[in-house]
Every structure is written in structure tokens, then in C-alpha cells.
Design a protein around this motif. Structure first.
Motif, PDB file in Angstrom:
ATOM      1  N   LYS A 192      -0.228   7.279   7.625  1.00  0.00           N
ATOM      2  CA  LYS A 192      -1.444   6.638   7.134  1.00  0.00           C
ATOM      3  C   LYS A 192      -1.110   5.772   5.925  1.00  0.00           C
ATOM      4  O   LYS A 192      -0.214   6.123   5.135  1.00  0.00           O
TER       5      LYS A 192
ATOM      6  N   PRO B 256      -6.924  10.759  -1.423  1.00  0.00           N
ATOM      7  CA  PRO B 256      -7.851  10.353  -0.360  1.00  0.00           C
ATOM      8  C   PRO B 256      -7.837  11.345   0.801  1.00  0.00           C
ATOM      9  O   PRO B 256      -6.957  12.203   0.913  1.00  0.00           O
TER      10      PRO B 256
ATOM     11  N   GLY C 170       0.808  -1.206   0.000  1.00  0.00           N
ATOM     12  CA  GLY C 170       0.000   0.000   0.000  1.00  0.00           C
ATOM     13  C   GLY C 170       0.842   1.257   0.000  1.00  0.00           C
ATOM     14  O   GLY C 170       2.055   1.235   0.197  1.00  0.00           O
TER      15      GLY C 170
ATOM     16  N   GLU D 256      -2.853   3.534   2.590  1.00  0.00           N
ATOM     17  CA  GLU D 256      -4.028   3.208   1.772  1.00  0.00           C
ATOM     18  C   GLU D 256      -3.659   2.060   0.837  1.00  0.00           C
ATOM     19  O   GLU D 256      -2.702   2.159   0.066  1.00  0.00           O
TER      20      GLU D 256
END
Length: 734
Positions: free
Chosen positions: A701, A721, A691, A703
Motif C-alpha cells: 500500500k 493510516p 509516497g 500513501e
């Protein structure tokens, strides 16, 4: 007694500004016209007043220093004596201004004897610096106690600033000007006089480059030298000069007979001895110093490798190779300090000589007119000698009677009254007539000089040619000492096994200061930077590694980790190690053979290059990425995945396969992401199965569902995002 309330910051700023200006104008920066600072000017003027001409007897330096600090320079005697010593050292000045007798130090760094033991007088070339100073050629000002006068400037018949160079550090500015060959400077000035529209490149046809007192070899390429002189800033790489001498068998020994300017011979010997002790010079058996008046360092080699290859190792690790800075920051004729190029410095000097000759001509015309007036009166006196004698003998006020009777001026009458009796001979009348005619001729010539610029420049050219005849390239003093050579392609013979492999950490700040500390896992809170500076790159490597730097210009440089500064302080400016110019560092990483490196520019273009093609052998580096106007190389990152993600200033995110980017050796690259009125701001390579990760509010983070942003290379992309950074700098997560 009144008390005024003043803001502390205002008072501090005002006083510090006064201090800064005083340091710049009165201590650190030389005047472009005579190339001297006030202490030099006062020292030489004191020697002129003591009549210490080249043909005069020597005087104790203590006497000279005493006159300087007593009359002109109210500072410490040690500072004045140090100045005197340097002006007498033939290894410090290309054209020494003082002829010293006694111990004036050595190139090993030995100090001069005390001033009570040494003696000095001026050299011949020093007299050219102060020629005609008594003919109103320069202004004088009161000394510090108003008891005497001192020159504001020297007439300077030769370009001392460039001939002898200058160094100084002021507040917020510095100067560093190497010495040059006087013969070449004279040729350049003659060309400027004949061609007023000459350019710097025209001048460089005559001035090859610096000519150091200690000789040596400059190995910079011609383009680099031209660029330095064009902008007035740069540097020159200088190497020691060596030759070989055969010994028994097929072996040889290397003889070093010239070393770089301002490098101590003792320091070089210490460096080589330390390297031998640490076994970092595997091909050198021994070193010894056989120097007497001339430098002679003998190096014995172990094997019959080429001497050039052995010397490359020494150049790499010792001060046998040194970089001399060029920063022609000087005080101009308008008393404003600024950086000048070579042409501007020579033009300022020629304008100075034009002014000096003009002032000298006006001074001589005034003196001639005064003498002509007296001679006219004397002619009248000789025509009426009996009557003049009668008036002097019989009248109580002979002066006024002579003025009225013969229509004389006060000056003429006074001259007649001062005539000696022995001069009242008929022969003197003819001498006066001859003197009068000769002075009239001189007056006409000087008037022509003031009226006709061509005649004035003719005198300047005559002075320059006189300099060339006395101190030109055919003389012992004027012969060029520093030669030029192309950079060598011979690699240094270095056995990396002799370099101890140990962990080191490299710190590079945002302002481009780099240093190296032993070990890994340092406490970053203990690492200090200059005020206003901060960390940018921290790289944990080993001393045997090579480090690759990439600049925003798209140029890459290679530095051996063991050569990075390891001393105390803030480190060393990266500009002194590699020729990065005014560009900043995009990234730095450890070289790994056959590794793929992704380069990208702010225009949205990029390509992959193999790490082997990034290795640069010279300080100039290698230009890998070609950039369009006003664009920068924003990324140079090792490839560690199979997918590319890039984002722009329009906050559009695009993800595509790494296979779509070609492998190239250099160039613009291909379009990575298409933009309209936007720039590429960040790019990364990641593993699709893991990811895409980014930093948000000091948290990372990730994704994994990236289908919405996947597309072909050169697409526009889509909005990222939620939680994606707005500044576009998304992927620097460490």
C-alpha cells in the motif's frame, strides 16, 4: 512371553538419550583430571601391563592393539591403532605419550604403516600419567567380559588435558582444547597452591596461550585471549612462521618453516598452486617444497615488495592462516560435562592430585602397619628363639601354641613360621630393629600428610617442580614453540583485476549460516536450510564487491564477496568469519563508496554515517553505534530518499526530513522519535514525491498525503493510516 505396548516416541527418546549419554561419557569428552577418553586410558594401561616402559624393548603395535581389543576395548582394531598412532605423532601431540618406531604418518597427511610393521613403547612423560597406579590411587572396574579389571581414571601426575589438548564431537556438544606449555602450566599451578583465591587473570600472567606442536604465530590481541580463557570458549588465529633468504641481485625468497596446527602441508601447497594457476597471486613467481624432517616451503617472489605484504596475500587465501577453536567442555570430577575456564580446569587437576596423594598415603600406612605388626612378632621370636624352635619341632599345632604363649597375632605367628633357617642369624635382629624404626618414621610422616593439608600441598608442589625440571622450558621437549604477535596492519597485495568479476548471490539464514552461489536470479525454492532455520538476507552482488554486515550490537564488519563459502551444504557459520559473538545480524548490503547509511536503535536514537567509515579491516569489526543498556541496533540501511518515516511499539508514526539527522562517525546519535514506555520498531528512508509504502496482507500500500504525520524530529508521532501493520514492522516490503 509378554508383550508391552509402549509409545514409539517415548521408546525412541529413552533409547536416544542412552545413546547420547554413552557417546558423551565413553567416547567424545575427556575427563578433566587425566585428560583422557576411555580408549586412550585402556590403550596406555595395556602398554603398562605389557611392561613397555621407556627403557624396555619396542613391541609390535599389532601385539598392543590385540591386547587392548581382547581385554579392555571391544571395538575395531583400526580405531585403536589410529589412536595409538596419534599418541605417537609429534606433530599431533605436544608431549607424545607413545614412542613409535617405524612409519607413523607425516604432516602431509600420509597414513601410518600397518600395525604389523610398526613398534611402540611408552614415553617417559607417559609414565608420569600412570605413576603409583598400583597403590590404590584410583578405582578399578571390571572389563567388558568381567575377566579382568581396568582403571576408571589415571593418577595423572601432569595436567595432560591442557598439556596435550583434546578434541571430540558428541551428541549436542563438542570439545576442542589446544595444547599448552607444561612449564607455564606448572607455574600457574604453583601460584594457585600459594594463592587459593587467584583469578583467571592472575593465572594468565603465567599461561601465555596455546603452545602447538607445529609452532606458528598467534596474532590475536591479549584481550581476546583473556576473554577466551575466562569463559572457556573462543578461538585463536594462528599463522605460519616465515623468514627471508637473500638471493642473487636485490631479490629474496620467503621460507615457511612452521605451519598452523592440524593443517596439512600438502593441502597448503595445493592451495598456493591453484592460486598461481588462476593468477590470483601476482607477486609470486614459483613455489616448491624442500621439506625433509623439518618443514621448508620456498616461495620465490617477482618483485622486491615487503615479504610481510606478500605473505598477507597468502594468509588471506590459504590455510597458512587458520583459526583454532577453544571449547573447554569436559567431564568434571562429579561426572557431569560442562564448560570450564582455565582456572577451573587447573583447580580440578590439583584437587585430583590431592585425592591421589591422600589415597596413596592411606595405602602406604596400611602396608607399613602390616609390616610393623610382623616385625613386632619377629622381635619376640628372636628374643625367644630357642623356645620357638622347640615348639615348632615338637608340637603338632605350633601356631596356636605360639599365639597363646607369646600373645602373638595370627599374622605374627604365620610370619614366624615362614622364616627361613638361614635367616636365624643374630645380625637379622639388628636389621629388624632398624627396619622397624625407619617404618615408624615413615608412618609418622604419612600420618602428618593426612592430618596437615599444608604438608600435602608441599608434596604436590614437589611433584610439580619435578615435572618442570624434567620437561621444563629449558629442555628440548619443553621449549615454547608457538609465539605471539600483534595483528599486522600491512594490507595484502591483491590485484582485484586478477579476481574474476562474476555475479554471485549471498544467502544468510536467520541462524547465521552464510554461503555464496554463482549467478543471480536463483530459484529460491531449491535453496535448503538447516532444520528450524530459514532465509533472512539474500544479496545479489559480484565477486569483486565488499559486503558490509551490521549486528544488533551496533558493530559493523566487512567481508570480501569472493571469500564467502561456496561449497556444498548449508554454508559456514558467520561466527567463524567475524567476531559477532552472540548477537544477530541487523542488515547486510554491498559497499558503495561515499554512500550515506542510516543507523537507528530501539531506544529511538539514530544518525547517518558515511559508508567509507564502516569499512573494517579486522575480524573484530568496528563499533559504530553506542547503545544504552538492553537496547539493540534495529536498522542499518542505505539512504535512498529525502524523508524519514519511523514507527514504534506504541503504533505511533512519525515522518520528518532527512536533513534533520546529523552525519557522524560513531556515537549514540540524536532522538529520532520520542517514546514513553515504547521502543522504536522500524524505520525507512523514502522519496516524498513517491509516497510512503508498506506491506499489508501480502499487498503493498502507498500513501502520498502524509501531512497528518509530518512533524519535527524527536516528536511523538500519531496513529498510522488504516491498514498499517500492528506489529510495527511496516517498511520491509521486498
Amino acid at each position: 512371553m509378554s508383550v508391552q505396548n509402549i509409545e514409539f516416541t517415548n521408546a525412541l527418546s529413552e533409547r536416544y538419550l542412552s545413546y547420547a549419554l554413552s557417546t558423551i561419557m565413553a567416547r567424545s569428552l575427556p575427563d578433566v583430571r587425566d585428560g583422557l577418553k576411555p580408549v586412550h586410558r585402556r590403550l596406555l594401561y595395556a602398554m603398562l601391563q605389557l611392561k613397555l616402559n621407556p627403557d624396555a624393548a619396542y613391541k609390535k603395535c599389532a601385539r598392543v592393539v590385540g591386547d587392548v581389543i581382547g581385554k579392555y576395548h571391544p571395538h575395531g582394531d583400526i580405531a585403536v591403532y589410529d589412536t595409538l598412532v596419534r599418541l605417537a605423532q609429534n606433530f599431533s601431540l605436544r608431549y607424545p605419550l607413545i614412542d613409535g618406531q617405524g612409519n607413523f604418518g607425516s604432516i602431509d597427511g600420509d597414513n601410518a604403516a600397518a600395525m604389523r610393521y610398526t613398534e611402540s613403547r611408552m614415553t617417559e612423560i607417559c609414565t608420569f600419567l600412570m605413576a603409583n597406579i598400583d597403590q590404590d590411587t584410583v578405582d578399578f572396574r571390571p572389563t567388558y567380559d568381567d575377566s579382568d579389571l581396568e582403571p576408571v581414571l589415571m593418577p595423572a601426575m601432569f595436567p595432560n588435558l591442557l598439556a596435550n589438548g583434546s578434541e571430540g564431537i558428541a551428541v549436542g556438544m563438542a570439545t576442542s582444547i589446544p595444547s599448552h606449555n607444561l612449564h607455564e602450566l606448572c607455574d600457574a599451578m604453583l601460584h594457585i597452591i600459594d594463592n587459593p583465591k587467584a583469578t583467571v587473570l592472575d593465572i594468565l600472567e603465567f599461561v601465555q596461550g596455546p603452545d602447538f606442536p607445529t609452532g606458528g604465530v598467534i596474532i590475536d590481541d591479549a584481550n581476546s585471549i583473556k576473554q577466551s580463557y575466562t569463559i572457556g570458549r573462543g578461538s585463536f588465529k594462528v599463522r605460519a612462521r616465515f623468514h627471508t633468504e637473500a638471493i642473487k641481485g636485490d631479490n629474496y625468497k620467503i621460507i615457511i618453516n612452521e605451519i598452523p596446527y592440524q593443517v596439512l602441508k600438502s593441502k597448503i601447497l595445493e592451495q598456493i598452486a591453484a592460486l598461481l594457476k588462476d593468477k590470483k597471486l601476482p607477486l609470486i613467481n614459483n613455489i616448491r617444497d624442500e621439506s625433509a624432517e623439518e618443514i621448508r616451503i620456498v616461495i620465490e617472489t617477482k618483485a622486491s615488495y615487503p615479504a610481510e605484504a606478500v605473505m598477507e596475500s597468502l594468509f588471506k587465501f590459504t590455510n597458512l592462516e587458520s583459526r583454532i577453536q577453544l571449547n573447554m567442555n569436559v567431564i568434571g570430577a562429579n561426572q557431569v560435562p560442562r564448560v570450564m575456564n582455565l582456572l577451573e580446569v587447573l583447580q580440578e587437576f590439583l584437587a585430583h592430585r590431592q585425592n591421589i596423594i591422600t589415597r596413596k598415603s592411606k595405602f602406604l600406612i596400611t602396608k607399613i602397619e602390616h609390616r610393623l605388626e610382623i616385625l613386632q612378632g619377629l622381635k619376640i621370636a628372636y628374643l625367644n628363639i630357642d623356645e620357638i624352635i622347640s615348639i615348632i619341632r615338637e608340637e603338632d599345632e605350633p601356631k596356636q601354641i605360639m599365639i597363646d604363649k607369646f600373645n602373638l597375632t595370627d599374622i605374627q605367628a604365620e610370619a614366624i613360621l615362614n622364616i627361613r633357617l638361614r635367616s636365624l642369624r643374630k645380625l637379622d635382629e639388628y636389621e629388624i630393629i632398624n627396619e622397624y624404626n625407619n617404618l615408624q618414621k615413615q608412618h609418622a610422616e604419612l600420618t602428618e600428610v593426612l592430618a596437615n593439608p599444608k604438608q600435602l600441598w608441599k608434596i604436590v608442589k614437589s611433584e610439580i617442580k619435578t615435572l618442570q625440571s624434567k620437561f621444563g622450558i629449558s629442555t628440548t621437549l619443553g621449549k615454547r614453540r608457538t609465539s605471539f604477535s600483534e595483528p599486522s596492519n600491512i594490507p595484502a597485495i591483491i590485484d582485484l583485476n586478477t579476481i574474476l568479476r562474476e555475479p554471485v548471490t549471498i544467502f544468510c539464514s536467520k541462524m547465521g549460516w552464510i554461503r555464496c552461489l554463482k549467478g543471480h536470479n536463483h530459484d529460491l525454492s531449491t535453496i535448503k536450510y538447516k532444520e528450524g532455520d530459514a532465509e533472512q538476507f539474500i544479496l545479489e552482488v559480484y565477486s569483486t564487491d565488499k559486503v558490509i554486515f551490521c549486528s544488533t550490537e551496533g558493530r559493523v564488519f566487512t567481508i570480501a564477496a569472493n571469500t564467502i563459502y561456496q561449497g556444498k551444504g548449508h554454508g559456514e557459520a558467520i561466527k567463524l568469519i567475524v567476531d559477532i559473538g552472540n548477537h544477530s545480524i541487523t542488515n547486510m548490503f554491498t559497499y558503495t563508496p561515499d554512500q550515506q547509511i542510516l543507523l537507528a536503535s530501539s531506544s529511538g536514537k539514530g544518525f547517518i554515517v558515511m559508508s567509507n567509515d564502516l569499512l573494517a579491516q579486522t575480524r573484530l569489526g568496528k563499533q559504530i553505534m553506542t547503545l544504552a543498556d538492553n537496547h539493540q541496533c534495529i536498522a542499518c540501511i542505505p539512504v535512498t530518499g529525502d524523508t524519514v518515516a519511523c514507527t514504534g511499539s506504541n503504533r505511533k508514526l512519525l515522518i520528518f526530513s532527512l536533513n534533520e539527522i546529523p552525519i557522524m562517525k560513531r556515537g549514540h546519535g540524536v532522538v529520532l522519535q520520542k517514546f514513553k514506555d515504547a521502543l522504536l520498531t522500524d524505520i525507512t528512508v523514502f522519496d516524498a514525491t513517491s509516497g510512503l509504502s508498506w506491506r499489508h496482507n501480502n499487498k503493498i500500500k502507498t500513501e502520498k498525503d502524509l501531512i497528518n504525520w509530518r512533524a519535527k524530529r524527536s516528536s511523538s508521532g500519531k496513529l498510522p493510516p488504516a491498514g498499517f501493520p500492528k506489529d510495527g514492522k511496516a517498511f520491509t516490503i521486498t
